[in-house]
Design a protein around this motif. Structure first.
Motif, PDB file in Angstrom:
ATOM      1  N   ASP A   1      -1.571  11.948  -5.288  1.00  0.00           N
ATOM      2  CA  ASP A   1      -2.490  11.785  -6.181  1.00  0.00           C
ATOM      3  C   ASP A   1      -1.971  11.064  -7.374  1.00  0.00           C
ATOM      4  N   GLU A   2      -0.939  11.723  -8.078  1.00  0.00           N
ATOM      5  CA  GLU A   2      -0.194  11.297  -9.237  1.00  0.00           C
ATOM      6  C   GLU A   2       0.489   9.787  -8.804  1.00  0.00           C
ATOM      7  N   THR A   3       1.062   9.557  -7.625  1.00  0.00           N
ATOM      8  CA  THR A   3       1.475   8.444  -7.522  1.00  0.00           C
ATOM      9  C   THR A   3       0.545   7.144  -7.428  1.00  0.00           C
ATOM     10  N   SER A   4      -0.863   7.614  -6.816  1.00  0.00           N
ATOM     11  CA  SER A   4      -1.630   6.303  -6.489  1.00  0.00           C
ATOM     12  C   SER A   4      -2.374   5.980  -7.938  1.00  0.00           C
ATOM     13  N   LEU A   5      -2.039   6.963  -9.108  1.00  0.00           N
ATOM     14  CA  LEU A   5      -2.553   6.467 -10.504  1.00  0.00           C
ATOM     15  C   LEU A   5      -1.720   5.617 -10.890  1.00  0.00           C
TER      16      LEU A   5
ATOM     17  N   LEU B   1       0.829  -1.018   0.007  1.00  0.00           N
ATOM     18  CA  LEU B   1      -0.081   0.043  -0.219  1.00  0.00           C
ATOM     19  C   LEU B   1       0.812   1.182  -0.085  1.00  0.00           C
ATOM     20  N   ILE B   2       0.439   2.358  -0.650  1.00  0.00           N
ATOM     21  CA  ILE B   2       1.491   3.592  -0.434  1.00  0.00           C
ATOM     22  C   ILE B   2       1.248   3.897   1.030  1.00  0.00           C
ATOM     23  N   PRO B   3       2.370   4.075   1.628  1.00  0.00           N
ATOM     24  CA  PRO B   3       2.477   4.476   2.947  1.00  0.00           C
ATOM     25  C   PRO B   3       1.645   5.757   3.225  1.00  0.00           C
ATOM     26  N   ALA B   4       1.246   5.856   4.640  1.00  0.00           N
ATOM     27  CA  ALA B   4       0.302   6.900   5.137  1.00  0.00           C
ATOM     28  C   ALA B   4       1.333   7.956   5.580  1.00  0.00           C
ATOM     29  N   VAL B   5       1.338   9.033   5.447  1.00  0.00           N
ATOM     30  CA  VAL B   5       2.231  10.210   5.990  1.00  0.00           C
ATOM     31  C   VAL B   5       1.424  11.137   6.785  1.00  0.00           C
ATOM     32  N   ASP B   6       1.613  11.927   7.780  1.00  0.00           N
ATOM     33  CA  ASP B   6       0.805  12.845   8.231  1.00  0.00           C
ATOM     34  C   ASP B   6       1.496  14.010   7.631  1.00  0.00           C
TER      35      ASP B   6
ATOM     36  N   GLN C   1      13.909  10.816   5.921  1.00  0.00           N
ATOM     37  CA  GLN C   1      14.839  11.088   7.020  1.00  0.00           C
ATOM     38  C   GLN C   1      15.368  12.537   6.983  1.00  0.00           C
ATOM     39  N   ARG C   2      15.605  13.016   5.796  1.00  0.00           N
ATOM     40  CA  ARG C   2      16.310  14.244   5.617  1.00  0.00           C
ATOM     41  C   ARG C   2      15.297  15.411   5.055  1.00  0.00           C
ATOM     42  N   LEU C   3      14.401  14.990   4.641  1.00  0.00           N
ATOM     43  CA  LEU C   3      12.993  16.086   4.313  1.00  0.00           C
ATOM     44  C   LEU C   3      11.744  15.582   4.440  1.00  0.00           C
ATOM     45  N   PRO C   4      11.389  15.801   5.759  1.00  0.00           N
ATOM     46  CA  PRO C   4       9.966  15.058   5.925  1.00  0.00           C
ATOM     47  C   PRO C   4       8.945  15.696   5.279  1.00  0.00           C
ATOM     48  N   ARG C   5       9.018  16.976   5.012  1.00  0.00           N
ATOM     49  CA  ARG C   5       7.936  17.544   4.160  1.00  0.00           C
ATOM     50  C   ARG C   5       7.707  16.905   2.811  1.00  0.00           C
ATOM     51  N   GLY C   6       8.884  16.659   2.391  1.00  0.00           N
ATOM     52  CA  GLY C   6       8.694  15.927   0.838  1.00  0.00           C
ATOM     53  C   GLY C   6       8.392  14.722   0.402  1.00  0.00           C
ATOM     54  N   TYR C   7       7.940  13.866   1.219  1.00  0.00           N
ATOM     55  CA  TYR C   7       7.624  12.529   1.040  1.00  0.00           C
ATOM     56  C   TYR C   7       7.237  12.062  -0.006  1.00  0.00           C
ATOM     57  N   TYR C   8       5.824  12.512  -0.198  1.00  0.00           N
ATOM     58  CA  TYR C   8       5.002  11.955  -1.525  1.00  0.00           C
ATOM     59  C   TYR C   8       5.791  12.571  -2.656  1.00  0.00           C
ATOM     60  N   GLU C   9       6.533  13.753  -2.695  1.00  0.00           N
ATOM     61  CA  GLU C   9       7.273  14.205  -3.886  1.00  0.00           C
ATOM     62  C   GLU C   9       8.446  13.237  -4.167  1.00  0.00           C
ATOM     63  N   ALA C  10       9.120  12.889  -3.198  1.00  0.00           N
ATOM     64  CA  ALA C  10      10.335  11.779  -3.432  1.00  0.00           C
ATOM     65  C   ALA C  10       9.694  10.548  -3.918  1.00  0.00           C
ATOM     66  N   LEU C  11       8.642   9.900  -3.227  1.00  0.00           N
ATOM     67  CA  LEU C  11       7.942   8.689  -3.786  1.00  0.00           C
ATOM     68  C   LEU C  11       7.492   8.883  -4.985  1.00  0.00           C
TER      69      LEU C  11
ATOM     70  N   VAL D   1       0.948  21.584   1.672  1.00  0.00           N
ATOM     71  CA  VAL D   1      -0.149  20.469   1.634  1.00  0.00           C
ATOM     72  C   VAL D   1      -0.715  20.260   0.281  1.00  0.00           C
ATOM     73  N   ARG D   2      -0.825  21.258  -0.567  1.00  0.00           N
ATOM     74  CA  ARG D   2      -1.140  21.034  -1.935  1.00  0.00           C
ATOM     75  C   ARG D   2      -0.089  20.336  -2.908  1.00  0.00           C
ATOM     76  N   ARG D   3       1.058  20.540  -2.513  1.00  0.00           N
ATOM     77  CA  ARG D   3       1.938  19.930  -3.369  1.00  0.00           C
ATOM     78  C   ARG D   3       2.147  18.349  -3.003  1.00  0.00           C
ATOM     79  N   GLN D   4       2.181  18.281  -1.750  1.00  0.00           N
ATOM     80  CA  GLN D   4       2.031  16.645  -1.368  1.00  0.00           C
ATOM     81  C   GLN D   4       0.775  15.918  -1.860  1.00  0.00           C
ATOM     82  N   GLN D   5      -0.537  16.861  -1.766  1.00  0.00           N
ATOM     83  CA  GLN D   5      -1.489  16.156  -2.318  1.00  0.00           C
ATOM     84  C   GLN D   5      -1.535  15.791  -3.788  1.00  0.00           C
ATOM     85  N   PHE D   6      -1.054  16.738  -4.511  1.00  0.00           N
ATOM     86  CA  PHE D   6      -0.686  16.519  -5.999  1.00  0.00           C
ATOM     87  C   PHE D   6       0.246  15.339  -6.265  1.00  0.00           C
ATOM     88  N   PHE D   7       1.291  15.272  -5.431  1.00  0.00           N
ATOM     89  CA  PHE D   7       2.310  14.099  -5.672  1.00  0.00           C
ATOM     90  C   PHE D   7       1.637  12.988  -5.244  1.00  0.00           C
TER      91      PHE D   7
END
Length: 112
Positions: free
Chosen positions: A50-54, A21-26, A76-86, A42-48
């Motif tokens: 959503d695209e990842t889930s496709l 499953l795509i990991p859940a991140v707060d 570990q280095r950039l917690p705000r960018g998890y979904y962008e990295a994924l 928040v908008r950026r992470q939502q965008f990434f």
């Protein structure tokens, strides 16, 4: 008739159970450190996300695990960018897996 159905079910269950499953991140919590840019974060992470889930279900289970591992290193280095990295790892992995499938079974143009 029942004997033919049972082996088929035994084959299908392990295949579907191995998908990740795509990991859940707060994201809301991670973006708190963004200060006034919290909404953009928040908008950026939502965008990434959503695209990842496709693309996610099209990856092999091994590909999914690889992407999660790599994104966790980034987290570990950039917690705000998890979904962008994924998303970056998923897009690359999806491309590589498609390339491998195309080598075995090249796509054919099909006019509609």
């Amino acid at each position: 008739m029942r004997r033919a159905v049972v082996p088929l079910l035994l084959i299908l269950v392990p295949l579907s159970a191995s998908a990740e499953l795509i990991p859940a991140v707060d994201v809301d919590r991670a973006c708190l450190t963004a200060g006034t840019a919290r909404a953009d974060c928040v908008r950026r992470q939502q965008f990434f996300y959503d695209e990842t889930s496709l693309l996610w279900d099209g990856l092999s289970p091994a590909g999914q695990r690889y992407c999660i591992e790599k994104a966790e290193d980034t987290r570990q280095r950039l917690p705000r960018g998890y979904y962008e990295a994924l998303n970056s790892f998923v897009r690359l992995r999806a491309h590589l897996e498609q390339r491998d499938r195309d080598r075995v079974d090249p796509p054919r143009f099909q006019p509609r």
